[in-house]
Design a protein around this motif. Structure first.
Motif, PDB file in Angstrom:
ATOM      1  N   THR A 140       0.837  -1.201   0.000  1.00 25.34           N
ATOM      2  CA  THR A 140       0.000   0.000   0.000  1.00 25.34           C
ATOM      3  C   THR A 140       0.872   1.252   0.000  1.00 25.34           C
ATOM      4  O   THR A 140       0.602   2.204  -0.744  1.00 25.34           O
ATOM      5  N   LEU A 141       1.910   1.260   0.805  1.00 20.92           N
ATOM      6  CA  LEU A 141       2.856   2.381   0.827  1.00 20.92           C
ATOM      7  C   LEU A 141       3.434   2.600  -0.567  1.00 20.92           C
ATOM      8  O   LEU A 141       3.451   3.724  -1.072  1.00 20.92           O
ATOM      9  N   TYR A 142       3.909   1.526  -1.188  1.00 19.24           N
ATOM     10  CA  TYR A 142       4.548   1.655  -2.494  1.00 19.24           C
ATOM     11  C   TYR A 142       3.561   2.204  -3.529  1.00 19.24           C
ATOM     12  O   TYR A 142       3.916   3.076  -4.311  1.00 19.24           O
ATOM     13  N   ARG A 143       2.338   1.715  -3.501  1.00 18.37           N
ATOM     14  CA  ARG A 143       1.327   2.214  -4.454  1.00 18.37           C
ATOM     15  C   ARG A 143       1.073   3.709  -4.242  1.00 18.37           C
ATOM     16  O   ARG A 143       0.987   4.457  -5.201  1.00 18.37           O
ATOM     17  N   THR A 144       0.936   4.126  -2.984  1.00 21.15           N
ATOM     18  CA  THR A 144       0.655   5.541  -2.720  1.00 21.15           C
ATOM     19  C   THR A 144       1.853   6.432  -3.059  1.00 21.15           C
ATOM     20  O   THR A 144       1.686   7.631  -3.232  1.00 21.15           O
ATOM     21  N   GLU A 145       3.025   5.847  -3.171  1.00 26.01           N
ATOM     22  CA  GLU A 145       4.221   6.606  -3.550  1.00 26.01           C
ATOM     23  C   GLU A 145       4.519   6.501  -5.047  1.00 26.01           C
ATOM     24  O   GLU A 145       5.600   6.877  -5.497  1.00 26.01           O
ATOM     25  N   GLY A 146       3.562   5.976  -5.822  1.00 24.40           N
ATOM     26  CA  GLY A 146       3.690   5.984  -7.270  1.00 24.40           C
ATOM     27  C   GLY A 146       4.267   4.741  -7.914  1.00 24.40           C
ATOM     28  O   GLY A 146       4.539   4.742  -9.118  1.00 24.40           O
ATOM     29  N   PHE A 147       4.453   3.680  -7.162  1.00 21.44           N
ATOM     30  CA  PHE A 147       4.939   2.426  -7.738  1.00 21.44           C
ATOM     31  C   PHE A 147       3.759   1.642  -8.307  1.00 21.44           C
ATOM     32  O   PHE A 147       2.676   1.641  -7.716  1.00 21.44           O
ATOM     33  N   ALA A 148       3.985   0.981  -9.442  1.00 21.81           N
ATOM     34  CA  ALA A 148       2.952   0.160 -10.065  1.00 21.81           C
ATOM     35  C   ALA A 148       3.521  -1.231 -10.335  1.00 21.81           C
ATOM     36  O   ALA A 148       4.704  -1.376 -10.668  1.00 21.81           O
ATOM     37  N   VAL A 149       2.683  -2.241 -10.198  1.00 27.79           N
ATOM     38  CA  VAL A 149       3.103  -3.614 -10.468  1.00 27.79           C
ATOM     39  C   VAL A 149       3.373  -3.761 -11.962  1.00 27.79           C
ATOM     40  O   VAL A 149       2.535  -3.409 -12.794  1.00 27.79           O
ATOM     41  N   ASP A 157       5.520  -9.479  -6.221  1.00 26.83           N
ATOM     42  CA  ASP A 157       5.331  -8.602  -7.363  1.00 26.83           C
ATOM     43  C   ASP A 157       6.520  -7.680  -7.506  1.00 26.83           C
ATOM     44  O   ASP A 157       7.102  -7.230  -6.517  1.00 26.83           O
ATOM     45  N   THR A 158       6.878  -7.381  -8.756  1.00 30.03           N
ATOM     46  CA  THR A 158       7.882  -6.366  -9.044  1.00 30.03           C
ATOM     47  C   THR A 158       7.115  -5.078  -9.324  1.00 30.03           C
ATOM     48  O   THR A 158       6.149  -5.078 -10.083  1.00 30.03           O
ATOM     49  N   MET A 159       7.552  -3.997  -8.676  1.00 27.28           N
ATOM     50  CA  MET A 159       6.907  -2.700  -8.826  1.00 27.28           C
ATOM     51  C   MET A 159       7.949  -1.695  -9.315  1.00 27.28           C
ATOM     52  O   MET A 159       9.118  -1.778  -8.924  1.00 27.28           O
ATOM     53  N   VAL A 160       7.501  -0.762 -10.142  1.00 28.47           N
ATOM     54  CA  VAL A 160       8.392   0.250 -10.703  1.00 28.47           C
ATOM     55  C   VAL A 160       7.759   1.623 -10.527  1.00 28.47           C
ATOM     56  O   VAL A 160       6.551   1.781 -10.663  1.00 28.47           O
ATOM     57  N   LYS A 161       8.612   2.602 -10.262  1.00 30.29           N
ATOM     58  CA  LYS A 161       8.189   3.995 -10.197  1.00 30.29           C
ATOM     59  C   LYS A 161       8.967   4.763 -11.243  1.00 30.29           C
ATOM     60  O   LYS A 161      10.189   4.646 -11.330  1.00 30.29           O
ATOM     61  N   ARG A 162       8.249   5.570 -12.017  1.00 25.62           N
ATOM     62  CA  ARG A 162       8.905   6.493 -12.959  1.00 25.62           C
ATOM     63  C   ARG A 162       9.325   7.722 -12.170  1.00 25.62           C
ATOM     64  O   ARG A 162       8.521   8.290 -11.435  1.00 25.62           O
TER      65      ARG A 162
END
Length: 164
Positions: A140-149, A157-162
């Motif tokens: 949830t933290l990662y998603r709210t900070e702009g990371f997407a699976v 899951d591997t998540m990436v943030k632009r």
């Protein structure tokens, strides 16, 4: 209850503490704790700390009011020949976050993550990646900070943030 904390850049001397934080990251579940030597000795975790601080490595350390380390976030650029859990491409740094249990859910992980992403952006990286096990509340933290699976694997899951 935890109080205030501050963040400073990671140094070469922080290698042992980063090892502690790899153990915290691996042992995010309540109960079922894997011993430190087992986590640190496992090649899949060892690659995140061995030879710290190499060219391309960057990190930040959170300290409590008594200047004791309570959390860390750092990244490495791992080669295609020895990829990490969250490897996405050559030259894309892969980050790791670890926070002592008593300090979780107090903003430490978010502050570390934000600062590390600022560093990665300032060093010219366009993206940053991570891997998170399914069910880990940090998703949830990662998603709210702009990371997407970007990739779904076996239980993680591997998540990436632009970054730009």
């Amino acid at each position: 209850m935890p109080s205030s904390f501050r963040i400073r850049p990671a140094a070469q001397a922080d290698g042992a503490f980063l090892g502690d934080m790899v153990v915290e990251a691996a042992n995010w579940r309540q109960g079922g704790q894997r011993p430190r030597h087992e986590v640190i000795g496992h090649p899949e975790y060892h690659r995140y700390i061995t030879g710290w601080m190499r060219p391309g490595d960057a990190g930040v350390i959170a300290l409590d009011a008594q200047e004791q380390p309570i959390g860390a976030a750092w990244y490495r650029i791992l080669p295609r020949t020895d990829p990490g859990f969250g490897y996405v491409a050559t030259g894309v740094p892969e980050l790791i976050v670890g926070v002592r249990p008593i300090w979780r859910a107090h903003g430490v992980g978010r502050a570390l993550l934000q600062r590390l992403c600022e560093i990665a952006r300032s060093q010219g990286h366009a993206r940053i990646s991570l891997s998170v096990e399914r069910g880990n509340y940090a998703q949830t933290l990662y998603r709210t900070e702009g990371f997407a699976v970007t990739q779904a694997g076996h239980g993680r899951d591997t998540m990436v943030k632009r970054l730009r």
